[in-house]
Design an enzyme around this catalytic site. Structure first.
Site, PDB file in Angstrom:
ATOM      1  N   HIS A  17     114.452  52.371   5.721  1.00  0.00           N
ATOM      2  CA  HIS A  17     115.816  52.919   5.840  1.00  0.00           C
ATOM      3  C   HIS A  17     115.967  54.165   4.965  1.00  0.00           C
ATOM      4  O   HIS A  17     116.532  55.171   5.386  1.00  0.00           O
ATOM      5  CB  HIS A  17     116.864  51.893   5.365  1.00  0.00           C
ATOM      6  CG  HIS A  17     116.981  50.661   6.199  1.00  0.00           C
ATOM      7  ND1 HIS A  17     116.966  49.403   5.648  1.00  0.00           N
ATOM      8  CD2 HIS A  17     117.135  50.470   7.533  1.00  0.00           C
ATOM      9  CE1 HIS A  17     117.120  48.493   6.598  1.00  0.00           C
ATOM     10  NE2 HIS A  17     117.218  49.110   7.752  1.00  0.00           N
ATOM     11  N   LYS A  41     123.429  38.354  13.239  1.00  0.00           N
ATOM     12  CA  LYS A  41     122.174  37.950  12.589  1.00  0.00           C
ATOM     13  C   LYS A  41     122.535  37.034  11.431  1.00  0.00           C
ATOM     14  O   LYS A  41     123.632  37.135  10.903  1.00  0.00           O
ATOM     15  CB  LYS A  41     121.484  39.154  11.923  1.00  0.00           C
ATOM     16  CG  LYS A  41     121.083  40.277  12.790  1.00  0.00           C
ATOM     17  CD  LYS A  41     120.420  41.353  11.935  1.00  0.00           C
ATOM     18  CE  LYS A  41     119.861  42.436  12.818  1.00  0.00           C
ATOM     19  NZ  LYS A  41     119.251  43.519  12.104  1.00  0.00           N
ATOM     20  N   ARG A  90     111.491  52.403  15.583  1.00  0.00           N
ATOM     21  CA  ARG A  90     110.146  51.939  15.246  1.00  0.00           C
ATOM     22  C   ARG A  90     109.319  51.778  16.516  1.00  0.00           C
ATOM     23  O   ARG A  90     108.828  52.745  17.049  1.00  0.00           O
ATOM     24  CB  ARG A  90     110.207  50.620  14.472  1.00  0.00           C
ATOM     25  CG  ARG A  90     110.557  50.821  12.995  1.00  0.00           C
ATOM     26  CD  ARG A  90     111.090  49.565  12.361  1.00  0.00           C
ATOM     27  NE  ARG A  90     112.292  49.110  13.047  1.00  0.00           N
ATOM     28  CZ  ARG A  90     112.999  48.067  12.715  1.00  0.00           C
ATOM     29  NH1 ARG A  90     112.621  47.321  11.728  1.00  0.00           N
ATOM     30  NH2 ARG A  90     114.102  47.757  13.376  1.00  0.00           N
ATOM     31  N   SER A 128     113.881  44.405   7.819  1.00  0.00           N
ATOM     32  CA  SER A 128     114.521  43.577   6.794  1.00  0.00           C
ATOM     33  C   SER A 128     114.152  42.110   6.989  1.00  0.00           C
ATOM     34  O   SER A 128     113.957  41.379   6.021  1.00  0.00           O
ATOM     35  CB  SER A 128     116.045  43.747   6.838  1.00  0.00           C
ATOM     36  OG  SER A 128     116.392  45.068   6.526  1.00  0.00           O
TER      37      SER A 128
HETATM   38  P1  ADP Z   1     120.717  46.802  12.848  1.00  0.00           P
HETATM   39  O1  ADP Z   1     121.172  45.398  12.677  1.00  0.00           O
HETATM   40  O2  ADP Z   1     121.793  47.731  13.311  1.00  0.00           O
HETATM   41  O3  ADP Z   1     119.428  46.972  13.632  1.00  0.00           O
HETATM   42  P2  ADP Z   1     119.145  47.382  10.498  1.00  0.00           P
HETATM   43  O4  ADP Z   1     119.609  47.356   9.087  1.00  0.00           O
HETATM   44  O5  ADP Z   1     118.105  46.392  10.893  1.00  0.00           O
HETATM   45  O6  ADP Z   1     120.456  47.267  11.347  1.00  0.00           O
HETATM   46  O7  ADP Z   1     118.617  48.839  10.845  1.00  0.00           O
HETATM   47  C1  ADP Z   1     119.455  49.962  10.791  1.00  0.00           C
HETATM   48  C2  ADP Z   1     118.770  51.134  11.472  1.00  0.00           C
HETATM   49  O8  ADP Z   1     117.577  51.461  10.769  1.00  0.00           O
HETATM   50  C3  ADP Z   1     118.319  50.849  12.919  1.00  0.00           C
HETATM   51  O9  ADP Z   1     118.428  52.049  13.652  1.00  0.00           O
HETATM   52  C4  ADP Z   1     116.876  50.457  12.753  1.00  0.00           C
HETATM   53  O10 ADP Z   1     116.138  50.692  13.933  1.00  0.00           O
HETATM   54  C5  ADP Z   1     116.462  51.405  11.633  1.00  0.00           C
HETATM   55  N1  ADP Z   1     115.307  50.911  10.884  1.00  0.00           N
HETATM   56  C6  ADP Z   1     115.094  49.679  10.399  1.00  0.00           C
HETATM   57  N2  ADP Z   1     113.911  49.594   9.747  1.00  0.00           N
HETATM   58  C7  ADP Z   1     113.355  50.836   9.833  1.00  0.00           C
HETATM   59  C8  ADP Z   1     112.111  51.409   9.386  1.00  0.00           C
HETATM   60  N3  ADP Z   1     111.200  50.670   8.767  1.00  0.00           N
HETATM   61  N4  ADP Z   1     111.893  52.721   9.633  1.00  0.00           N
HETATM   62  C9  ADP Z   1     112.810  53.451  10.301  1.00  0.00           C
HETATM   63  N5  ADP Z   1     113.988  52.978  10.769  1.00  0.00           N
HETATM   64  C10 ADP Z   1     114.259  51.680  10.542  1.00  0.00           C
END
Ligand code: ADP
Length: 159
Positions: A17, A41, A90, A128
């Site tokens: 992130h 989630k 990703r 995450s």
């Molecule tokens: P959500 O529940 O909206 O998917 P996340 O916190 O899992 O929220 O992710 C927020 C954003 O960050 C999403 O666009 C996700 O695809 C992106 N994201 C999550 N992990 C990574 C990573 N390792 N590299 C790049 N982007 C990521």
């Protein structure tokens, strides 16, 4: 003046992130990380904890702020007067989900542009949920999250 939002669950914020935040902060005048209060989630951290962990992680970036939000993402975008929404991509699974959400958001708020940044190769595998699993099983979190996030995870997971 361009403002973008970067919405998500951030349970917790990871180096993947932060990589997206750092790159997006160079493209926009202001970047607002939106922490969604009630994603579909199972959450490990409370909304307040997720906001606090994200705030600490981006404290050195002057044009980035963190705000909690509830309800529709487009309403949050409109409230902070954002012209764009940033998401990280990703693997192909992210693309299909993002595409569907983007189509719906475009119907609801046509002015908002979606800007997807490809995950950097070193963070392609990082999510995450995987991170929480590693923390729960006592694995090393080095290079995956900032120190304060690793400590918070260890405390929660008792690892
Ligand atoms: P959500 O529940 O909206 O998917 P996340 O916190 O899992 O929220 O992710 C927020 C954003 O960050 C999403 O666009 C996700 O695809 C992106 N994201 C999550 N992990 C990574 C990573 N390792 N590299 C790049 N982007 C990521």
């Amino acid at each position: 003046m361009t403002t973008a939002i970067y919405p998500g669950s951030f349970d917790p914020i990871t180096n993947g992130h932060i990589d997206v935040v750092t790159r997006a902060a160079k493209l926009f005048n202001n970047l607002v990380i939106g922490i969604y209060n009630d994603p579909d989630k199972r959450l490990l951290f409370t909304l307040e904890e997720r906001v606090e962990l994200a705030q600490q992680a981006v404290a050195s970036l002057p044009n980035v702020e963190v705000q909690p939000f509830s309800g529709l993402t487009i309403d949050f975008a409109s409230r902070v007067k954002a012209q764009a929404m940033v998401r990280g991509l990703r693997v192909s699974a992210d693309f299909e989900r993002e595409f569907d959400m983007a189509m719906m958001n475009k119907r609801l708020y046509p002015e908002l542009e979606l800007v997807c940044l490809m995950a950097s190769p070193e963070y392609q595998f990082l999510s995450s949920s995987l991170l929480k699993e590693v923390a729960r099983l006592g694995g090393s979190l080095d290079d995956l999250v900032p120190k304060h996030v690793a400590e918070a995870l260890r405390k929660k997971e008792g690892a």
